[in-house]
Write a protein that holds these residues in place. Structure first.
Motif, PDB file in Angstrom:
ATOM      1  N   CYS A  25      10.606  32.371 -32.000  1.00 36.34           N
ATOM      2  CA  CYS A  25      11.587  31.901 -31.008  1.00 36.34           C
ATOM      3  C   CYS A  25      10.915  31.627 -29.670  1.00 36.34           C
ATOM      4  CB  CYS A  25      12.697  32.936 -30.829  1.00 36.34           C
ATOM      5  SG  CYS A  25      13.648  33.253 -32.330  1.00 36.34           S
ATOM      6  N   LYS A  26       9.948  32.460 -29.322  1.00 37.07           N
ATOM      7  CA  LYS A  26       9.218  32.255 -28.060  1.00 37.07           C
ATOM      8  C   LYS A  26       8.396  30.970 -28.134  1.00 37.07           C
ATOM      9  CE  LYS A  26      10.793  35.976 -26.259  1.00 37.07           C
ATOM     10  NZ  LYS A  26      11.909  35.883 -25.338  1.00 37.07           N
ATOM     11  N   GLN A  80      10.849  28.131 -27.729  1.00 34.02           N
ATOM     12  CA  GLN A  80      11.241  27.951 -26.327  1.00 34.02           C
ATOM     13  C   GLN A  80      10.123  27.289 -25.518  1.00 34.02           C
ATOM     14  OE1 GLN A  80      12.296  31.956 -25.304  1.00 34.02           O
ATOM     15  NE2 GLN A  80      14.333  31.802 -26.213  1.00 34.02           N
ATOM     16  N   LEU A  81       8.896  27.683 -25.814  1.00 28.75           N
ATOM     17  CA  LEU A  81       7.762  27.072 -25.127  1.00 28.75           C
ATOM     18  C   LEU A  81       7.681  25.574 -25.440  1.00 28.75           C
ATOM     19  CD1 LEU A  81       5.152  27.503 -23.419  1.00 28.75           C
ATOM     20  CD2 LEU A  81       3.968  27.835 -25.592  1.00 28.75           C
ATOM     21  N   CYS A 105       4.623  39.993 -36.645  1.00 29.63           N
ATOM     22  CA  CYS A 105       5.769  39.212 -36.137  1.00 29.63           C
ATOM     23  C   CYS A 105       7.091  39.761 -36.668  1.00 29.63           C
ATOM     24  CB  CYS A 105       5.602  37.744 -36.507  1.00 29.63           C
ATOM     25  SG  CYS A 105       4.222  36.934 -35.672  1.00 29.63           S
ATOM     26  N   TYR A 119      12.241  41.121 -30.800  1.00 33.78           N
ATOM     27  CA  TYR A 119      11.354  40.161 -30.150  1.00 33.78           C
ATOM     28  C   TYR A 119      10.881  39.160 -31.198  1.00 33.78           C
ATOM     29  CZ  TYR A 119       7.674  38.193 -27.270  1.00 33.78           C
ATOM     30  OH  TYR A 119       6.886  37.340 -26.553  1.00 33.78           O
ATOM     31  N   CYS A 120      11.357  37.945 -31.085  1.00 32.37           N
ATOM     32  CA  CYS A 120      11.059  36.905 -32.066  1.00 32.37           C
ATOM     33  C   CYS A 120       9.921  36.021 -31.554  1.00 32.37           C
ATOM     34  CB  CYS A 120      12.329  36.083 -32.320  1.00 32.37           C
ATOM     35  SG  CYS A 120      12.091  34.690 -33.420  1.00 32.37           S
ATOM     36  N   VAL A 121       8.750  36.180 -32.142  1.00 30.24           N
ATOM     37  CA  VAL A 121       7.580  35.409 -31.723  1.00 30.24           C
ATOM     38  C   VAL A 121       7.819  33.915 -31.959  1.00 30.24           C
ATOM     39  CG1 VAL A 121       5.116  35.002 -32.115  1.00 30.24           C
ATOM     40  CG2 VAL A 121       6.009  37.342 -32.125  1.00 30.24           C
ATOM     41  N   GLU A 159      10.264  41.623 -34.530  1.00 37.17           N
ATOM     42  CA  GLU A 159      11.674  41.225 -34.636  1.00 37.17           C
ATOM     43  C   GLU A 159      12.533  42.402 -35.084  1.00 37.17           C
ATOM     44  OE1 GLU A 159      15.214  39.351 -34.606  1.00 37.17           O
ATOM     45  OE2 GLU A 159      13.394  38.333 -33.963  1.00 37.17           O
TER      46      GLU A 159
END
Length: 142
Positions: free
Chosen positions: A132-133, A136-137, A119, A128-130, A123
């Motif tokens: 953060c995803k 958002q989900l 992770c 790519y921020c896991v 980033e």
């Protein structure tokens, strides 16, 4: 500039976050390579300090702020809320690693460390921020 987060109007410099992620990656790799508990507790300490917003005591934050000041011309602002959520996930992973290590479950501690490392590298290298995803989900279910 990114669309504002509905939970928080605060913004953070994503360049600083990327440098911190690289430092987390380095420390995680050092733990995996040496099996020395000091590296676990460095991660746990720094995640805890940043979670309580005492950034002036965070070695990772201070170093990242210094580096970004000298490398990047201007900040790249992004919403704070998803990054804070990811920070707390990192804190939870660090706690899990420390507990597993203390319980002599080193194999499992290394598995959790590897997940944290992946992770952090995503980033640091690809922005790519896991966490953060995941944030958002979870927000999409509201």
């Amino acid at each position: 500039m990114a669309k504002a987060c509905p939970v928080s109007l605060k913004m953070v410099d994503s360049h600083i976050i990327k440098v911190i992620a690289m430092q987390v990656s380095i420390v995680a790799i050092l733990f995996l390579a040496t099996n020395l508990s000091i590296f676990i507790f460095i991660l746990l300490f720094d995640f805890t300090i940043r979670a309580f917003r005492i950034t002036k005591c965070s070695p990772f934050f201070m170093f990242a702020k210094y580096i970004t000041k000298h490398i990047y011309k201007k900040p790249n602002m992004s919403d704070e809320a998803p990054k804070r959520f990811a920070l707390f996930i990192g804190l939870a992973f660090s706690m899990a690693i420390a507990i597993l290590y203390i319980l002599k479950l080193t194999f499992y501690a290394k598995i959790v460390t590897t997940i944290l490392l992946i992770c952090a590298l995503l980033e640091a290298m690809f922005n790519y921020c896991v966490g953060c995803k995941v944030y958002q989900l979870l927000q999409s279910f509201k």
